[in-house]
Design a protein around this motif. Sequence first.
Motif, PDB file in Angstrom:
ATOM      1  N   ASN A   1       2.777   3.993  -2.048  1.00  0.00           N
ATOM      2  CA  ASN A   1       3.034   2.917  -1.083  1.00  0.00           C
ATOM      3  C   ASN A   1       4.430   2.993  -0.468  1.00  0.00           C
ATOM      4  O   ASN A   1       4.738   2.226   0.448  1.00  0.00           O
ATOM      5  CB  ASN A   1       2.901   1.549  -1.785  1.00  0.00           C
TER       6      ASN A   1
ATOM      7  N   GLU B   1      -0.502  -5.866   3.825  1.00  0.00           N
ATOM      8  CA  GLU B   1      -1.570  -6.509   3.064  1.00  0.00           C
ATOM      9  C   GLU B   1      -2.936  -6.231   3.698  1.00  0.00           C
ATOM     10  O   GLU B   1      -3.158  -6.486   4.877  1.00  0.00           O
ATOM     11  CB  GLU B   1      -1.338  -8.016   3.000  1.00  0.00           C
ATOM     12  N   GLY B   2      -3.842  -5.687   2.880  1.00  0.00           N
ATOM     13  CA  GLY B   2      -5.194  -5.400   3.348  1.00  0.00           C
ATOM     14  C   GLY B   2      -5.260  -4.357   4.450  1.00  0.00           C
ATOM     15  O   GLY B   2      -6.278  -4.242   5.145  1.00  0.00           O
TER      16      GLY B   2
ATOM     17  N   GLY C   1      -0.877  -0.615  -7.209  1.00  0.00           N
ATOM     18  CA  GLY C   1      -0.975  -1.495  -6.043  1.00  0.00           C
ATOM     19  C   GLY C   1      -1.680  -0.875  -4.863  1.00  0.00           C
ATOM     20  O   GLY C   1      -2.288  -1.576  -4.051  1.00  0.00           O
TER      21      GLY C   1
ATOM     22  N   THR D   1      -4.352   0.657  -4.753  1.00  0.00           N
ATOM     23  CA  THR D   1      -5.812   0.472  -4.777  1.00  0.00           C
ATOM     24  C   THR D   1      -6.240  -0.750  -3.990  1.00  0.00           C
ATOM     25  O   THR D   1      -7.422  -0.903  -3.682  1.00  0.00           O
ATOM     26  CB  THR D   1      -6.321   0.341  -6.230  1.00  0.00           C
ATOM     27  N   LYS D   2      -5.264  -1.624  -3.657  1.00  0.00           N
ATOM     28  CA  LYS D   2      -5.574  -2.812  -2.850  1.00  0.00           C
ATOM     29  C   LYS D   2      -5.602  -2.508  -1.361  1.00  0.00           C
ATOM     30  O   LYS D   2      -5.926  -3.375  -0.550  1.00  0.00           O
ATOM     31  CB  LYS D   2      -4.536  -3.913  -3.115  1.00  0.00           C
ATOM     32  N   ASN D   3      -5.233  -1.274  -1.002  1.00  0.00           N
ATOM     33  CA  ASN D   3      -5.227  -0.881   0.411  1.00  0.00           C
ATOM     34  C   ASN D   3      -6.575  -0.235   0.743  1.00  0.00           C
ATOM     35  O   ASN D   3      -6.851   0.895   0.326  1.00  0.00           O
ATOM     36  CB  ASN D   3      -4.086   0.103   0.680  1.00  0.00           C
ATOM     37  N   PRO D   4      -7.437  -0.929   1.487  1.00  0.00           N
ATOM     38  CA  PRO D   4      -8.789  -0.410   1.726  1.00  0.00           C
ATOM     39  C   PRO D   4      -8.806   0.880   2.541  1.00  0.00           C
ATOM     40  O   PRO D   4      -9.728   1.693   2.386  1.00  0.00           O
ATOM     41  CB  PRO D   4      -9.481  -1.552   2.466  1.00  0.00           C
TER      42      PRO D   4
ATOM     43  N   PRO E   1     -12.335   1.719 -10.680  1.00  0.00           N
ATOM     44  CA  PRO E   1     -11.057   1.068 -10.974  1.00  0.00           C
ATOM     45  C   PRO E   1     -10.763   1.110 -12.471  1.00  0.00           C
ATOM     46  O   PRO E   1     -11.678   1.138 -13.304  1.00  0.00           O
ATOM     47  CB  PRO E   1     -11.283  -0.368 -10.494  1.00  0.00           C
TER      48      PRO E   1
ATOM     49  N   GLU F   1      -5.831  -3.008 -12.631  1.00  0.00           N
ATOM     50  CA  GLU F   1      -5.166  -1.969 -11.844  1.00  0.00           C
ATOM     51  C   GLU F   1      -3.651  -2.147 -11.791  1.00  0.00           C
ATOM     52  O   GLU F   1      -2.908  -1.171 -11.776  1.00  0.00           O
ATOM     53  CB  GLU F   1      -5.730  -1.948 -10.418  1.00  0.00           C
ATOM     54  N   GLU F   2      -3.167  -3.391 -11.767  1.00  0.00           N
ATOM     55  CA  GLU F   2      -1.731  -3.616 -11.634  1.00  0.00           C
ATOM     56  C   GLU F   2      -1.032  -3.724 -12.985  1.00  0.00           C
ATOM     57  O   GLU F   2       0.193  -3.795 -13.047  1.00  0.00           O
ATOM     58  CB  GLU F   2      -1.485  -4.861 -10.782  1.00  0.00           C
TER      59      GLU F   2
END
Length: 389
Positions: free
Chosen positions: A203, A222-223, A315, A317-320, A337, A345-346
């Motif tokens: 990231n 975010e997202g 973190g 993994t939260k980015n699609p 996951p 994950e976090e």
Amino acid sequence: MRVIGMMSGTSADGIDVALANISGAPPRLAAKLEGHYHNRFPKLVRETILRLANGAETTTAEISQLNFLLGEEFAGAAIAACAKWRIPLRKIALIGSHGQTVFHQGTPAKFLSTRRVASTLQIGEPSIIAERTGITTIADFRPGDMAAGGHGAPLVPFVDYLLYRSPKVGRVALNIGGIANVTIIPADARPRDVFAFDTGPGNMIVDALVERISGGRRAYDEGARIAAKGQVIRPLLEKMLRDPYLRRRPPKSAGREQFGGAYAADLFSRARKKRARSEDLVRTATIFTALSIVDAFRRFILPRTTVRQLIAAGGGTKNPLIMAQLQAGLQGIEIVPSSAFGIGEEAKEAFAFAILAYEAYHGRTNNLPSATGAKHSAVLGKLVHGRVR
């Protein structure tokens, strides 16, 4: 033993605290995640960490003061986590703290004209943590591996092997934090069969660009909402994919020295000269993160072993957009996951440092030479006793 693990990564957004219940010893070690807590750094503390980690001019006084201040932050995070979990501090047997990396030079470089030196520095004074909590604390894990000839990273593969080894399924554990790293665990692997390395940025570049573009109002995309509005700047992406780090053979480790503030500032400057939109730049950096991971699979992993599962944490993994690109680039590999294995994950890296501390406390080696390049196994971590109760 109930053990707390604490970790602050290269994004320096705060401290992850994991509570682990651990028993036994390898190869029959049992570890269960009982809780996770995230404590954000105050804005000025985070800005100072990032300024130092990005190589800005500083003084020994500032580093010393920040070391003790972060000791207070880590201690406060452990105390706040126990309060949230409603667990008295006296019920915790041990703390393992990774601290905050402000410098990492995994391979020797010329220093003072006559010597080549590799070094690393994680701060967050463990004596403060032990004193404030009353709990015996183990910290400063990386130097022991480097003293043994390793890169000091990645250290989590030791835990990945304990958690994810399978007699029949070849697996890769991927963590996408500020930096992305992989642990490759072939089917029916022995410790010497495991290998691991940092693939490159996670990231880190995207976060730095978003902070710059938003004037500090946002810390991350975010997202992938910003990236979703952009188009890839193909000439820039192709140049990024030619980065020499991607071609360097493992074992290897990366950090802000390769992909930090200076790297992001250069990308921003190039994009501005081409009058590229901010959304295009963020999308390009996001795609680069995913493709650098895919590139590592194609160059260094798949030619050596068969992989059936990719276990993803961190973190990123939260980015699609990152996850979609990984799925497209790694067809035939199931992406699951880490929460499917009972570890959020976090919480994964903080949980890992609880296990590394547990092993060090019992005087057992806790590095994986095949992952770090060390000449031999070693007991990593420095112990500070808690207050006598």
